[in-house]
Design an enzyme around this catalytic site. Structure first.
Site, PDB file in Angstrom:
ATOM      1  N   TYR A 164       0.860  -1.187   0.000  1.00 38.49           N
ATOM      2  CA  TYR A 164       0.000   0.000   0.000  1.00 38.49           C
ATOM      3  C   TYR A 164       0.890   1.228   0.000  1.00 38.49           C
ATOM      4  O   TYR A 164       1.842   1.311   0.790  1.00 38.49           O
ATOM      5  CB  TYR A 164      -0.902  -0.001   1.234  1.00 38.49           C
ATOM      6  CG  TYR A 164      -1.769   1.238   1.382  1.00 38.49           C
ATOM      7  CD1 TYR A 164      -1.541   2.139   2.428  1.00 38.49           C
ATOM      8  CD2 TYR A 164      -2.799   1.506   0.493  1.00 38.49           C
ATOM      9  CE1 TYR A 164      -2.337   3.270   2.583  1.00 38.49           C
ATOM     10  CE2 TYR A 164      -3.601   2.636   0.638  1.00 38.49           C
ATOM     11  CZ  TYR A 164      -3.365   3.516   1.681  1.00 38.49           C
ATOM     12  OH  TYR A 164      -4.146   4.640   1.816  1.00 38.49           O
ATOM     13  N   ASP A 170       9.397   2.825  -0.727  1.00 44.10           N
ATOM     14  CA  ASP A 170       8.381   3.503   0.076  1.00 44.10           C
ATOM     15  C   ASP A 170       8.680   3.168   1.541  1.00 44.10           C
ATOM     16  O   ASP A 170       8.317   2.090   2.028  1.00 44.10           O
ATOM     17  CB  ASP A 170       6.983   3.040  -0.335  1.00 44.10           C
ATOM     18  CG  ASP A 170       5.924   3.745   0.486  1.00 44.10           C
ATOM     19  OD1 ASP A 170       4.734   3.639   0.136  1.00 44.10           O
ATOM     20  OD2 ASP A 170       6.279   4.416   1.494  1.00 44.10           O
ATOM     21  N   LYS A 225       4.995   9.451   8.739  1.00 40.01           N
ATOM     22  CA  LYS A 225       4.887   8.899  10.085  1.00 40.01           C
ATOM     23  C   LYS A 225       5.967   9.394  11.057  1.00 40.01           C
ATOM     24  O   LYS A 225       5.895  10.493  11.580  1.00 40.01           O
ATOM     25  CB  LYS A 225       4.847   7.366  10.002  1.00 40.01           C
ATOM     26  CG  LYS A 225       3.620   6.874   9.189  1.00 40.01           C
ATOM     27  CD  LYS A 225       3.581   5.387   9.075  1.00 40.01           C
ATOM     28  CE  LYS A 225       2.575   4.914   8.055  1.00 40.01           C
ATOM     29  NZ  LYS A 225       1.194   4.947   8.504  1.00 40.01           N
TER      30      LYS A 225
END
Ligand code: KE4
Length: 427
Positions: free
Chosen positions: A142, A237, A265
């Site tokens: 994702y 990623d 994050k």
């Protein structure tokens, strides 16, 4: 009716699904979401005053634990100076210099406001740099919700990507190819067929959005060499793995340099932050320097930068931080692995660093297909059992456990006891 239930009843009237991000609705575990009012260290407190040991950690940012004094004080100081100026600030320079000092492959970096924005922008930069259109991603990975990434998993490697969401025109996914994670031969075949059209390969260097799935020996190295050979951009990623697996993220852990890297994050310390960066010759194409346009009103926001800088500096300056975090994580993960083996239950446990996932399947979980063999009802029962005992796990089989430095061995022991009671009942 609990206060969380009352709040949820109100929320569903005005917010789609009652939440501002789907996984928070607890839909796949058949529970109603707990509304959280505060958090401290390893604990969350919900609207009914119940405390939970937190293994979600806001999906990654809370590696230090919640409300860490260094982060809180930095944010409060930044707030006292004003929240946003829409102008350049020193903290943005410090953040860019810090990320480049910690991740060798990153020579220049641009701040954005989410992981999605980082991925969307990195893909655009890769397409601008190569003049090519195709992007290869992996089923089960994702990368946020930009149109080009919302592709039906497992759509044929050679066929145009099929949108995996309503509202995504076929034109937005026709250039997105999908391969199976850890299937290097499949990727080699694809490059042989259309490598000269591939702008970039984007990959989670450790899969954490199908549950935790580790790259097999040679997989990442193979992607690196294929991208170098065909002139495609390798995008790691690292929105989850960045500064989670170590100060240089997965690239430091595995010793493989990406051409572009996306972050999120942890670099925001809990505030909305994303970033993308990498080779200077690619990043120098980004506006206002070059023709690849990207912008953002709140990009590099001073309060968000203060939070991220405080978190990253604490990670960098705390002697043995990752060794201790991984030591405690191993106690938990190896403990869980031992329990599932003892219970003889069809379970698998994948883990690396402070990331781990318990799968309810007898198969080894090495890609999206094998992850999907997991019994999600069994996971839901496990989730509820743990929640009732004050352990807050990801409300989905296809997420990760995030261990924070605030967890003590005593709390890990409590977690293992709760898990053992579940596996004994349901073994
Ligand atoms: P955001 O746009 O949610 O900040 O980041 C998107 C993203 C990009 N890349 C990776 C590897 C990611 O894991 C994410 C987002 N992670 C999910 C958790 N699996 C966020 C939780 C949520 O969607 O609420």
């Amino acid at each position: 009716m609990t206060r969380s239930e009352m709040l949820f009843e109100r929320a569903v009237k005005r917010i789609p699904g009652g939440v501002n991000s789907p996984v928070r609705a607890f839909g796949s575990v058949g529970e109603k979401p707990r509304f959280i009012v505060s958090a401290e260290g390893a604990y969350l407190t919900d609207a009914d005053g119940r405390r939970y040991l937190d293994y979600v950690g806001s999906w990654g940012p809370m590696i230090l634990g919640h409300n860490h004094p260094a982060v809180r004080e930095a944010v409060l100081e930044a707030c006292s100076q004003g929240l946003s100026f829409g102008a350049a600030t020193e903290r943005e320079v410090e953040m860019a210099e810090l990320i480049c000092s910690l991740v060798p492959s990153v020579e220049m970096v641009r701040m954005v406001n989410s992981g999605t924005e980082a991925v969307m922008s990195a893909i655009r930069a890769a397409r601008g740099y190569t003049g090519r259109d195709k992007i290869l991603k992996f089923a089960g990975c994702y990368h946020g919700h930009c149109d080009a990434m919302l592709v039906k998993a497992g759509s044929g490697v050679m066929t145009a990507g099929v949108p995996d969401s309503a509202g995504v025109p076929a034109g937005c996914t026709k250039d997105t190819l999908t391969a199976a994670y850890n299937d290097l031969p499949g990727v080699e075949e694809l490059f042989a067929a259309c490598g000269s059209e591939i702008a970039a390969v984007i990959v989670e260097p450790v899969g954490a959005n199908m549950g935790v799935v580790l790259p097999e020996e040679g997989f990442l190295e193979g992607l690196r060499s294929l991208c170098s050979r065909y002139g495609s951009v390798l995008i790691f990623d690292e929105v989850i793995t960045g500064f989670r697996l170590g100060l240089s993220g997965a690239q430091g852990y595995f010793g493989i340099e990406a051409d572009l890297t996306t972050f999120g994050k942890i670099i925001g310390g809990g505030m909305p932050v994303g970033a993308y960066g990498g080779r200077r010759e690619i990043m120098e194409l980004v506006a206002p320097l070059g023709p690849v346009y990207q912008a953002g009103t709140l990009s590099g926001n001073p309060v968000a930068m203060a939070a991220g800088l405080a978190e990253l500096r604490t990670l960098r300056d705390t002697p043995g931080f990752y060794e201790e975090l991984h030591r405690k994580s191993r106690i938990l993960f190896q403990g869980l692995e031992g329990l599932v083996k003892k219970a003889g239950k069809a379970c698998r446990f994948n883990y690396i660093g402070s990331l781990g996932s318990l799968f309810f399947t007898g198969q080894e979980v090495r890609d999206y297909g094998s992850a999907k063999t997991s019994d999600t009802e069994a996971y839901a029962a496990y989730f509820s059992h743990m929640l009732d005992r004050g352990i807050y796990l990801a409300p989905s089989q296809f997420e990760a456990m995030f261990v924070s430095a605030a967890l003590t061995e005593e709390e890990i022991g409590k977690t293992l006891e709760a898990a053992e009671s579940f596996l004994n009942i349901n073994g």
